[in-house]
Design a protein around this motif. Structure first.
Motif, PDB file in Angstrom:
ATOM      1  N   LEU A 286      11.354 -30.370  -0.751  1.00  0.00           N
ATOM      2  CA  LEU A 286      11.873 -31.607  -1.340  1.00  0.00           C
ATOM      3  C   LEU A 286      13.377 -31.740  -1.134  1.00  0.00           C
ATOM      4  CD1 LEU A 286       9.988 -31.970  -4.765  1.00  0.00           C
ATOM      5  CD2 LEU A 286       9.753 -33.416  -2.735  1.00  0.00           C
ATOM      6  N   VAL A 287      14.100 -30.657  -1.287  1.00  0.00           N
ATOM      7  CA  VAL A 287      15.551 -30.686  -1.093  1.00  0.00           C
ATOM      8  C   VAL A 287      15.891 -30.965   0.369  1.00  0.00           C
ATOM      9  CG1 VAL A 287      17.668 -29.313  -1.195  1.00  0.00           C
ATOM     10  CG2 VAL A 287      15.994 -29.163  -3.053  1.00  0.00           C
TER      11      VAL A 287
ATOM     12  N   ILE B 274      16.644 -37.669   4.290  1.00  0.00           N
ATOM     13  CA  ILE B 274      16.739 -39.070   3.860  1.00  0.00           C
ATOM     14  C   ILE B 274      18.205 -39.515   3.809  1.00  0.00           C
ATOM     15  CG2 ILE B 274      16.385 -40.623   1.887  1.00  0.00           C
ATOM     16  CD1 ILE B 274      13.818 -39.065   1.296  1.00  0.00           C
TER      17      ILE B 274
ATOM     18  N   GLY C  70      14.160 -37.223  -4.931  1.00  0.00           N
ATOM     19  CA  GLY C  70      13.759 -35.952  -4.341  1.00  0.00           C
ATOM     20  C   GLY C  70      14.457 -34.772  -4.991  1.00  0.00           C
ATOM     21  N   LEU C  71      15.768 -34.903  -5.190  1.00  0.00           N
ATOM     22  CA  LEU C  71      16.532 -33.817  -5.818  1.00  0.00           C
ATOM     23  C   LEU C  71      16.122 -33.623  -7.272  1.00  0.00           C
ATOM     24  CD1 LEU C  71      20.127 -34.463  -4.409  1.00  0.00           C
ATOM     25  CD2 LEU C  71      18.391 -32.860  -3.571  1.00  0.00           C
TER      26      LEU C  71
ATOM     27  N   THR D 294      13.965 -32.478   2.542  1.00  0.00           N
ATOM     28  CA  THR D 294      13.581 -33.867   2.803  1.00  0.00           C
ATOM     29  C   THR D 294      14.625 -34.837   2.269  1.00  0.00           C
ATOM     30  OG1 THR D 294      11.243 -33.254   2.670  1.00  0.00           O
ATOM     31  CG2 THR D 294      11.784 -35.597   2.477  1.00  0.00           C
ATOM     32  N   SER D 295      15.183 -34.545   1.111  1.00  0.00           N
ATOM     33  CA  SER D 295      16.231 -35.407   0.543  1.00  0.00           C
ATOM     34  C   SER D 295      17.453 -35.433   1.446  1.00  0.00           C
ATOM     35  CB  SER D 295      16.613 -34.906  -0.854  1.00  0.00           C
ATOM     36  OG  SER D 295      15.518 -35.023  -1.742  1.00  0.00           O
TER      37      SER D 295
ATOM     38  N   ALA E 230      15.425 -42.739  -3.185  1.00  0.00           N
ATOM     39  CA  ALA E 230      14.520 -41.671  -2.758  1.00  0.00           C
ATOM     40  C   ALA E 230      15.259 -40.339  -2.644  1.00  0.00           C
ATOM     41  CB  ALA E 230      13.877 -42.029  -1.427  1.00  0.00           C
ATOM     42  N   PHE E 231      16.511 -40.386  -2.199  1.00  0.00           N
ATOM     43  CA  PHE E 231      17.325 -39.169  -2.099  1.00  0.00           C
ATOM     44  C   PHE E 231      17.493 -38.517  -3.474  1.00  0.00           C
ATOM     45  CE2 PHE E 231      21.666 -37.517  -2.728  1.00  0.00           C
ATOM     46  CZ  PHE E 231      21.613 -36.393  -1.918  1.00  0.00           C
TER      47      PHE E 231
END
Length: 363
Positions: free
Chosen positions: A55-56, A62, A34-35, A58-59, A30-31
């Motif tokens: 998104l960044v 995570i 996201g990136l 959030t990554s 997921a990390f």
């Protein structure tokens, strides 16, 4: 390739449970997703720049959850947090800013469901919240999009949509591979646990619960195996002297202590003689040892010495023994009967002694 495998094992852990390894693998995936998604969206101008920044961020969050779970033992807490984040924050946000029902969010909801059902801790309340969320959040988002279509972003062209869907499918395929590998590992893990429990239960079914020696059925099977091998062997039956009196005078708990202590001596000595021992019934014990009657005499003498060297609260453990050597034409019944007859004569002749079937002479 070896470096990639080694790095992946470090990322997900090698010693955790299958659920933990799946959880860590999903977080790592997921990390990176996201990136990669932020970069892909920026290159094709699929979403607002602010959403790509989200998104960044959030990554990065995570990655922090992965770190806490992987190195600080917070698997259950981080699993619950990630499930809640995915169900109620990340995927609804992706729905609004990544083209709603025409985008890939429903596909990612399916991937999230497969992950959640595999790793979510068995807390009924929390598990129920997440599962209900996964079931009905897409319906709520569909209803919202139907009522307010202008609040959901749209693709600039069908070509861009096809490209995004193909890219998202590839990412979802990677996530699904991680989940399937986790399920396979979990199946193997649970199979190994089941086999270990089955082996333990099988062993426990052969043992006497008080003494830890073979029970009546198991020691009979051992004796039958010795007969089939037709090896030089002796069968001893030991009976604790005046055991009923011990129970009557000192109580059954003390009687159990006597049985346990005597069994401990028998077990240790039997191992030294490469034999087998079992609780034949009550205060009687059956012992199989390789060798002749001379070996049986030596065993009996050593057992008496050990009992004498470690008296209990109410005295030394006393016992009578009957022994017989295996004959070529013996059955289990005939072999046991000869030892049992010898034991009877030992008790009739004053107890506290060994008698052998060969000549029923006092040793």
């Amino acid at each position: 390739m070896k470096l990639i495998v080694t790095s992946w094992r470090w990322l997900v852990g090698k010693t955790g449970s299958a659920r933990e390894i799946l959880h860590h693998g999903f977080l790592v995936s997921a990390f990176f997703i996201g990136l990669i998604s932020a970069l892909f969206n920026s290159l094709l101008d699929l979403t607002l720049p602010a959403y790509n920044i989200v998104l960044v961020i959030t990554s990065a969050f995570i990655a922090l959850m992965w770190y806490r779970s992987r190195f600080h033992g917070e698997f259950q807490r981080m699993a619950w947090l990630f499930c809640a984040l995915v169900t109620f924050v990340m995927l609804p946000g992706n729905w609004l800013f990544n083209h709603g029902a025409t985008g890939p969010t429903l596909l990612f909801y399916l991937m999230a469901s497969a992950y959640v059902l595999a790793v979510l801790p068995a807390n009924p309340k929390r598990r129920g919240i997440i599962i209900i969320g996964l079931m009905f959040m897409p319906w709520a988002l569909l209803a919202f999009e139907h009522a307010r279509p202008g609040l959901v972003s749209r693709y600039a062209s069908e070509g861009i949509r096809f490209l995004d869907m193909g890219f998202s499918y590839t990412l979802a395929f990677g996530l699904l591979s991680v989940v399937i590998a986790g399920y396979a590992r979990r199946i193997h893990e649970e199979r190994d646990i089941a086999n270990a429990y089955a082996a333990r239960l099988e062993r426990l079914s052969l043992l006497d619960s008080l003494t830890g020696l073979y029970n009546h059925r198991a020691i009979h099977k051992q004796a039958e195996a010795w007969i089939r091998r037709s090896q030089s062997a002796c069968l001893l039956i030991c009976d604790l002297d005046h055991f009923k009196m011990i129970n009557d005078n000192h109580g059954h708990p003390y009687g159990d202590t006597v049985l346990e202590e005597f069994s401990r001596h028998v077990s240790q000595l039997t191992q030294e003689f490469s034999g087998e021992a079992g609780r034949y019934g009550g205060e009687e014990f059956m012992i199989l040892i390789p060798g002749t009657l001379a070996t049986a005499r030596q065993f009996d003498r050593c057992l008496r010495e050990r009992c004498e060297a470690s008296p209990l609260l109410h005295g030394v453990i006393l016992f009578s023994t009957g022994a017989s050597e295996l004959h070529p034409d013996d059955t289990l019944s005939s072999w046991v009967k000869r030892s049992d007859d010898a034991l009877y004569h030992a008790k009739e002749n004053g107890r506290g002694r060994l008698m052998v079937d060969k000549d029923l002479s006092v040793i």
